[in-house]
Design a protein around this motif. Sequence first.
Motif, mmCIF file in Angstrom:
data_model
loop_
_atom_site.group_PDB
_atom_site.id
_atom_site.type_symbol
_atom_site.label_atom_id
_atom_site.label_comp_id
_atom_site.label_asym_id
_atom_site.label_seq_id
_atom_site.Cartn_x
_atom_site.Cartn_y
_atom_site.Cartn_z
ATOM 1 N N LEU A 218 47.329 36.519 3.855
ATOM 2 C CA LEU A 218 48.599 36.989 4.387
ATOM 3 C C LEU A 218 49.469 37.568 3.280
ATOM 4 O O LEU A 218 49.472 37.060 2.160
ATOM 5 C CB LEU A 218 49.350 35.833 5.050
ATOM 6 N N ALA A 219 50.222 38.580 3.622
ATOM 7 C CA ALA A 219 51.218 39.117 2.690
ATOM 8 C C ALA A 219 52.457 38.231 2.775
ATOM 9 O O ALA A 219 52.944 37.943 3.868
ATOM 10 C CB ALA A 219 51.565 40.558 3.053
ATOM 11 N N VAL A 220 52.920 37.766 1.633
ATOM 12 C CA VAL A 220 54.123 36.938 1.581
ATOM 13 C C VAL A 220 55.010 37.417 0.439
ATOM 14 O O VAL A 220 54.560 38.101 -0.467
ATOM 15 C CB VAL A 220 53.804 35.430 1.405
ATOM 16 N N GLY A 221 56.240 37.023 0.501
ATOM 17 C CA GLY A 221 57.180 37.370 -0.549
ATOM 18 C C GLY A 221 58.481 36.641 -0.305
ATOM 19 O O GLY A 221 58.574 35.816 0.611
ATOM 20 N N PRO A 222 59.498 36.922 -1.076
ATOM 21 C CA PRO A 222 60.787 36.268 -0.878
ATOM 22 C C PRO A 222 61.247 36.430 0.574
ATOM 23 O O PRO A 222 61.115 37.499 1.168
ATOM 24 C CB PRO A 222 61.718 37.014 -1.845
ATOM 25 N N GLY A 223 61.721 35.331 1.141
ATOM 26 C CA GLY A 223 62.177 35.353 2.520
ATOM 27 C C GLY A 223 61.103 34.973 3.522
ATOM 28 O O GLY A 223 61.373 34.838 4.711
ATOM 29 N N VAL A 224 59.878 34.781 3.060
ATOM 30 C CA VAL A 224 58.780 34.371 3.944
ATOM 31 C C VAL A 224 58.267 33.020 3.460
ATOM 32 O O VAL A 224 57.929 32.861 2.291
ATOM 33 C CB VAL A 224 57.617 35.403 3.922
ATOM 34 N N PHE A 225 58.236 32.047 4.372
ATOM 35 C CA PHE A 225 57.691 30.745 4.008
ATOM 36 C C PHE A 225 56.201 30.876 3.722
ATOM 37 O O PHE A 225 55.482 31.566 4.436
ATOM 38 C CB PHE A 225 57.897 29.725 5.125
ATOM 39 N N VAL A 226 55.749 30.201 2.700
ATOM 40 C CA VAL A 226 54.330 30.178 2.373
ATOM 41 C C VAL A 226 53.679 29.162 3.301
ATOM 42 O O VAL A 226 54.120 28.015 3.370
ATOM 43 C CB VAL A 226 54.116 29.775 0.896
ATOM 44 N N PRO A 227 52.630 29.564 4.035
ATOM 45 C CA PRO A 227 51.963 28.611 4.933
ATOM 46 C C PRO A 227 51.425 27.410 4.156
ATOM 47 O O PRO A 227 50.848 27.563 3.091
ATOM 48 C CB PRO A 227 50.807 29.421 5.536
ATOM 49 N N ARG A 228 51.618 26.237 4.722
ATOM 50 C CA ARG A 228 51.209 24.996 4.060
ATOM 51 C C ARG A 228 49.857 24.525 4.588
ATOM 52 O O ARG A 228 49.481 24.855 5.720
ATOM 53 C CB ARG A 228 52.270 23.923 4.284
ATOM 54 N N PRO A 229 49.138 23.735 3.800
ATOM 55 C CA PRO A 229 47.854 23.196 4.267
ATOM 56 C C PRO A 229 47.981 22.422 5.580
ATOM 57 O O PRO A 229 47.092 22.473 6.427
ATOM 58 C CB PRO A 229 47.411 22.279 3.124
ATOM 59 N N GLU A 230 49.106 21.717 5.755
ATOM 60 C CA GLU A 230 49.321 20.969 6.987
ATOM 61 C C GLU A 230 49.361 21.896 8.202
ATOM 62 O O GLU A 230 48.960 21.509 9.299
ATOM 63 C CB GLU A 230 50.634 20.174 6.924
ATOM 64 N N THR A 231 49.825 23.109 7.988
ATOM 65 C CA THR A 231 49.869 24.087 9.078
ATOM 66 C C THR A 231 48.456 24.499 9.466
ATOM 67 O O THR A 231 48.157 24.689 10.647
ATOM 68 C CB THR A 231 50.708 25.313 8.667
ATOM 69 N N GLU A 232 47.567 24.614 8.486
ATOM 70 C CA GLU A 232 46.170 24.928 8.799
ATOM 71 C C GLU A 232 45.543 23.821 9.643
ATOM 72 O O GLU A 232 44.799 24.097 10.582
ATOM 73 C CB GLU A 232 45.361 25.132 7.519
ATOM 74 N N VAL A 233 45.847 22.573 9.319
ATOM 75 C CA VAL A 233 45.332 21.451 10.093
ATOM 76 C C VAL A 233 45.861 21.523 11.526
ATOM 77 O O VAL A 233 45.116 21.339 12.498
ATOM 78 C CB VAL A 233 45.704 20.102 9.426
#
Length: 125
Positions: A79-94
């Motif tokens: 995924l493209a991420v940058g300032p203002g975008v939450f970085v997906p967490r491992p818990e979200t993958e679960v």
Amino acid sequence: MTTKALVSASAARLRAAGVASPEFDAAELLAFVTDSSRLNLREPTAEQRVRYDELIARRAAREPLQHLTGTAAFRYRELAVGPGVFVPRPETEVMVGWILDRIADVKNPLVVDLYSGSGAIAGAV
């Protein structure tokens, strides 16, 4: 300075700043700057070394690694991420795995992803 020594010194700097994964981050940033991989790091040019030092300073200031590289891995996507975008967490993958298990046999499932941020959940579902 050898590539190994450069990564080691950078990791020490990140460790002193309280970064949770200093060795990984130092190697990942060098791989990013030199367009290589953590397993096969290339020696940086003088220009790349300057860029690397800048990124190490930003990471030591606790800027997210994914914002520095512009990408975050999530399940089978980058995924493209940058300032203002939450970085997906491992818990979200679960959680996404749990959702996919629950809707696997549902004919027309309805899944709502509010406040999507990076769109990681919606894209995975």
